[in-house]
Design a protein around this motif. Sequence first.
Motif, mmCIF file in Angstrom:
data_model
loop_
_atom_site.group_PDB
_atom_site.id
_atom_site.type_symbol
_atom_site.label_atom_id
_atom_site.label_comp_id
_atom_site.label_asym_id
_atom_site.label_seq_id
_atom_site.Cartn_x
_atom_site.Cartn_y
_atom_site.Cartn_z
ATOM 1 N N VAL A 141 49.184 27.751 20.278
ATOM 2 C CA VAL A 141 49.349 28.095 21.693
ATOM 3 C C VAL A 141 50.019 26.906 22.374
ATOM 4 N N THR A 167 51.247 34.195 31.522
ATOM 5 C CA THR A 167 50.990 35.008 30.326
ATOM 6 C C THR A 167 51.919 36.220 30.279
ATOM 7 N N LEU A 222 49.723 36.291 25.080
ATOM 8 C CA LEU A 222 48.884 36.080 23.899
ATOM 9 C C LEU A 222 47.927 37.238 23.678
#
Length: 580
Positions: free
Chosen positions: A54, A68, A74
Amino acid sequence: MSDFVIGESDFLLDGRPFRILSGALHYFRVHPGSWADRIEKARLMGLNTIETYVPWNAHSPRRGVFDTEGMLDLQEFLRLVAEAGLYAIVRPGPYICAEWDNGGLPAWLFSQPGVGVRRYEKQFMTAVEEYLHNVLSIVRPLQIDQGGPVLLVQVENEYGAFGDDQVYLKSVAEIIRAAGITVPLVTVDQPVGNMLAAGGLDGVLRTGSFGSRATERFATLRAHQPTGPLMCMEFWDGWFDHWGGPHHTTSVEEAAAELDALLASGASVNIYMFHGGTNFGLTSGANDKGVYRPTITSYDYDAPLDEAGNPTPKYDAFREVIARYAPVPDERPAPAAPAPTYSVTLEEPIRLLANPGHWGAWSDHASMPTLDELDARLVLFRTDIDVEGPALLTVGDVRDRAMVFLDGHPVGVLDREQHDNAIMLPRGRGRLELVVEDQGRVNYGPRIGEPKGLIGSVRLGSQVLSNWSACTIDLDAVPGLWAAGSTDALGVGPTAWRASLEVERSADLFLHTETWGKGIAWFNGFCLGRYWRRGPQATLFVPGPLVRPGLNELVVLELDVLADPTARFGPRLSLGPVEL
């Protein structure tokens, strides 16, 4: 919901021994429209797990932001992993290395005086805790004991190669647990005694990173960890490339034999990389072990799937090895067809030096600011000079490249890789302009977090130059430069070009750059990344989901010289020679 724990010698899934057969697939290096395809190809090779890092700096380009959307979703990526019937390993860092800009650490961190780097320091730990709580709030409900795919979460990354601050490492693990992570935690280090000792934690499973001599490596790991399953968290099956170097490959036969030996030992594995993907945008990192070497845009890594997601001979060889130890689906991925070919002319040049204010905002500074202070990756600096005769221009440290112009005429380039810090100006009077470029932040070793730009005094002879004007180039806005409706005559300096491309159907494309100089390209507003005639790579990958049936737009920012203003799209990747 299932139960996944660390046993005396095995991972245990619902009480039964379970071998992790994982492949590294970084969601942030693959277009979201291709995630499902790459995950399915992992399943067809016989893998049961997908691992991903990440990148903190991608999710948080500014403090207080946690993005995001799109390629940073993710949650959606992990959902697709679960939908394919696979498990997941998440490695959130905070440091990831990964040949990624700054090793994943945000540049804004280091604007705070006295901030620590991968150590127990209040400012650094406060930021780390904020980040980990953000990312682990996504991971928490997706753990296997809550019905999700996540089996393991990693603490830091190869920390033993950097430091030995056990208070820091333990604090990172505690933050992860406090964020609601209940699955087993792991660390990873190269199987060298001092690294395993410095980078490991009691009560956290140690894993190794290596690409050969599995029996020997696991013996070292076992000496530091008498019980628990053996795992190679990074089985290196290839390598990354630097600008100006060769394209690295590894023998298919040797890589397959090493994987066979690893699995024969009964260990679990994460193949690094299963699919490398691309350092889109300006995300590639660099190394500096005395010589600065920036990483290329392609992260092909000579992996089982190439940069475009197509199976390579290594895919079939690994699949055959895995089939000796675990069930492998009968179905195989379809072979890739050649990409469509096109040729279009780049037109409507817009020059930076002709009208800089069109490219970004000006600001005035008594002394030379760093790129970090300007929050920029490319900046035009300008000042007037007035001394007698030819004069020597010197800079304390160049990070990473500065193009020098005097009264609009090119003088030369100061290049960090060449340890340049001086250039002779033909005269000491006129308008001095410097175009300073950040070519990627160091991602490994003690130079992580260093500032970018021209560091230290900029002098003309013995005189320190002052009263600088800085035009911060808004690279995200480059594809929109033509909205103002003006173009320029051809001339020197960085120049933006554009072309229209008519296509019949969506498909992966391979943009050839070998006849260009050095710069950045965008396709339909998406930044494909950097190109450079130094190679080794000679193509930029254009993911099929970006390509629209009908009209598409290509924009190129050429920083050097575009000898042939033609954009050619070829049938396949061209990643360069394997020897120089």
